[in-house]
Write an enzyme that holds these catalytic residues in place. Sequence first.
Site, PDB file in Angstrom:
ATOM      1  N   ALA A  62      40.594  36.141  50.932  1.00  0.00           N
ATOM      2  CA  ALA A  62      41.263  34.905  51.353  1.00  0.00           C
ATOM      3  C   ALA A  62      41.542  34.050  50.125  1.00  0.00           C
ATOM      4  CB  ALA A  62      40.372  34.143  52.330  1.00  0.00           C
ATOM      5  N   GLY A 107      38.382  39.145  52.437  1.00  0.00           N
ATOM      6  CA  GLY A 107      39.462  39.469  53.368  1.00  0.00           C
ATOM      7  C   GLY A 107      40.254  40.709  52.971  1.00  0.00           C
ATOM      8  N   GLU A 110      38.332  43.468  54.319  1.00  0.00           N
ATOM      9  CA  GLU A 110      38.444  43.386  55.787  1.00  0.00           C
ATOM     10  C   GLU A 110      39.790  43.929  56.273  1.00  0.00           C
ATOM     11  OE1 GLU A 110      37.182  39.211  55.487  1.00  0.00           O
ATOM     12  OE2 GLU A 110      35.752  39.674  57.064  1.00  0.00           O
ATOM     13  N   GLU A 130      31.533  36.775  50.015  1.00  0.00           N
ATOM     14  CA  GLU A 130      31.598  35.432  50.607  1.00  0.00           C
ATOM     15  C   GLU A 130      30.291  34.665  50.445  1.00  0.00           C
ATOM     16  OE1 GLU A 130      32.995  38.124  51.906  1.00  0.00           O
ATOM     17  OE2 GLU A 130      34.793  37.621  53.058  1.00  0.00           O
TER      18      GLU A 130
HETATM   19  N1  CAA Z   1      41.817  33.259  45.995  1.00  0.00           N
HETATM   20  C1  CAA Z   1      42.662  32.571  45.217  1.00  0.00           C
HETATM   21  N2  CAA Z   1      42.949  32.931  43.951  1.00  0.00           N
HETATM   22  C2  CAA Z   1      42.343  34.039  43.474  1.00  0.00           C
HETATM   23  C3  CAA Z   1      41.450  34.792  44.237  1.00  0.00           C
HETATM   24  C4  CAA Z   1      41.198  34.372  45.575  1.00  0.00           C
HETATM   25  N3  CAA Z   1      40.404  35.071  46.403  1.00  0.00           N
HETATM   26  N4  CAA Z   1      41.006  35.831  43.491  1.00  0.00           N
HETATM   27  C5  CAA Z   1      41.616  35.706  42.282  1.00  0.00           C
HETATM   28  N5  CAA Z   1      42.429  34.643  42.285  1.00  0.00           N
HETATM   29  C6  CAA Z   1      43.254  34.145  41.174  1.00  0.00           C
HETATM   30  C7  CAA Z   1      42.422  33.464  40.104  1.00  0.00           C
HETATM   31  O1  CAA Z   1      42.145  32.130  40.446  1.00  0.00           O
HETATM   32  C8  CAA Z   1      43.327  33.627  38.910  1.00  0.00           C
HETATM   33  O2  CAA Z   1      44.372  32.685  38.971  1.00  0.00           O
HETATM   34  P1  CAA Z   1      44.450  31.475  37.873  1.00  0.00           P
HETATM   35  O3  CAA Z   1      44.575  32.183  36.552  1.00  0.00           O
HETATM   36  O4  CAA Z   1      45.686  30.726  38.267  1.00  0.00           O
HETATM   37  O5  CAA Z   1      43.203  30.702  38.019  1.00  0.00           O
HETATM   38  C9  CAA Z   1      43.979  34.974  39.112  1.00  0.00           C
HETATM   39  O6  CAA Z   1      43.850  35.257  40.516  1.00  0.00           O
HETATM   40  C10 CAA Z   1      43.281  36.097  38.370  1.00  0.00           C
HETATM   41  O7  CAA Z   1      41.915  36.081  38.720  1.00  0.00           O
HETATM   42  P2  CAA Z   1      40.719  36.059  37.635  1.00  0.00           P
HETATM   43  O8  CAA Z   1      41.159  35.359  36.408  1.00  0.00           O
HETATM   44  O9  CAA Z   1      39.500  35.543  38.313  1.00  0.00           O
HETATM   45  O10 CAA Z   1      40.618  37.624  37.339  1.00  0.00           O
HETATM   46  P3  CAA Z   1      39.328  38.408  36.818  1.00  0.00           P
HETATM   47  O11 CAA Z   1      39.809  39.768  36.491  1.00  0.00           O
HETATM   48  O12 CAA Z   1      38.593  37.630  35.794  1.00  0.00           O
HETATM   49  O13 CAA Z   1      38.342  38.487  38.119  1.00  0.00           O
HETATM   50  C11 CAA Z   1      37.809  38.890  40.426  1.00  0.00           C
HETATM   51  C12 CAA Z   1      38.744  39.224  39.234  1.00  0.00           C
HETATM   52  C13 CAA Z   1      36.402  39.394  40.100  1.00  0.00           C
HETATM   53  C14 CAA Z   1      38.365  39.613  41.649  1.00  0.00           C
HETATM   54  C15 CAA Z   1      37.784  37.360  40.637  1.00  0.00           C
HETATM   55  O14 CAA Z   1      39.128  36.870  40.665  1.00  0.00           O
HETATM   56  C16 CAA Z   1      37.122  36.923  41.922  1.00  0.00           C
HETATM   57  O15 CAA Z   1      35.916  36.937  41.999  1.00  0.00           O
HETATM   58  N6  CAA Z   1      37.934  36.524  42.933  1.00  0.00           N
HETATM   59  C17 CAA Z   1      37.409  36.011  44.182  1.00  0.00           C
HETATM   60  C18 CAA Z   1      36.909  37.141  45.079  1.00  0.00           C
HETATM   61  C19 CAA Z   1      36.293  36.566  46.340  1.00  0.00           C
HETATM   62  O16 CAA Z   1      35.340  35.802  46.321  1.00  0.00           O
HETATM   63  N7  CAA Z   1      36.877  36.944  47.505  1.00  0.00           N
HETATM   64  C20 CAA Z   1      36.437  36.468  48.802  1.00  0.00           C
HETATM   65  C21 CAA Z   1      37.297  35.308  49.230  1.00  0.00           C
HETATM   66  S1  CAA Z   1      36.677  34.482  50.681  1.00  0.00           S
HETATM   67  C22 CAA Z   1      37.182  35.455  51.950  1.00  0.00           C
HETATM   68  O17 CAA Z   1      37.856  36.446  51.792  1.00  0.00           O
HETATM   69  C23 CAA Z   1      36.720  34.995  53.318  1.00  0.00           C
HETATM   70  C24 CAA Z   1      37.044  35.919  54.422  1.00  0.00           C
HETATM   71  O18 CAA Z   1      36.225  36.521  55.028  1.00  0.00           O
HETATM   72  C25 CAA Z   1      38.421  36.072  54.871  1.00  0.00           C
END
Ligand code: CAA
Length: 255
Positions: A62, A107, A110, A130
């Site tokens: 998400a 997500g 998922e 999450e």
């Molecule tokens: N939402 C919004 N933006 C995201 C994102 C997310 N889930 N994941 C990555 N991005 C964005 C980052 O903010 C970044 O953009 P900016 O440069 O503009 O800030 C860009 O994508 C690249 O990401 P990273 O610089 O973080 O890339 P990385 O290679 O260093 O790390 C990663 C990759 C480990 C996947 C890291 O991005 C991360 O941990 N992302 C979040 C993953 C997460 O927590 N997902 C669960 C979301 S909650 C959910 O899904 C609830 C549900 O049940 C539906």
Amino acid sequence: MTVRLERRGAFAVLTLDRPEALNALSFAVLEEIGTRLDKIAGSDARALIVTGAGSKAFCAGADIKELRGRALTAQRRGIELGQQTFAKLDTLPMPSVAVINGYAFGGGLELALACTFRLATPNAKLGVPEIKLGLIPGYGGTQRLPRVIGEARALEMVMTGRTVEAEEAERIGLVSRIVEGDPVAAGIAFAESFAGFSLPVLGFARAAVQRALTVPLVEGLKIEADLATLAYQTQDAEEGMAAFVEKRPPRFQDA
Ligand code: CAA
């Protein structure tokens, strides 16, 4: 457009196309996925391939930036939108194959769990992180994950938020196999292994197996008996058995 729908021969290909945000699921992306799935449902595609644009991510979950500071009613509606969108995959007339080509978090995983099959490229990283955000999965993860990998492993993934690499994902049955090369080509090659069979009969098979994990055995056996009987009523069953006896390839008509 952040979700691309293309036709590749007999197959539909849905690509999350927001690589700058690792294909994260904004609410607009969820809406687009839903619209595209409705279109695919009415098409004659033999299977749907789902993947992510770019080389880093299938989908990072998400859109966290969008989730903050919203009223609880809006959060609830968002969760229901995600669940309802992915539930469309359960009822698609054709099987779906997620090709996880990089990160599949939250997500994103998922979405893959709602597909009929999951394949992973060697760089795939899967998880439900999450808990690290002070949240729990909301787009079906707590329900579909234990059905796929069992309660103990699902609890571990959900409660530690740890990342599972492709090899482990294959070992624990989170993905069917690891595939090399172009993700769409790999998904199509996999889909070709069942695409020639009768679509309605494939649907009976999928429904019977999926019900196995949601109903008691005695009820599941009745469902199997009903669906297996229904398969006998298709022209494709008659054709399949006739072709065997006549020592020729079957010509299924989806009828
Ligand atoms: N939402 C919004 N933006 C995201 C994102 C997310 N889930 N994941 C990555 N991005 C964005 C980052 O903010 C970044 O953009 P900016 O440069 O503009 O800030 C860009 O994508 C690249 O990401 P990273 O610089 O973080 O890339 P990385 O290679 O260093 O790390 C990663 C990759 C480990 C996947 C890291 O991005 C991360 O941990 N992302 C979040 C993953 C997460 O927590 N997902 C669960 C979301 S909650 C959910 O899904 C609830 C549900 O049940 C539906």
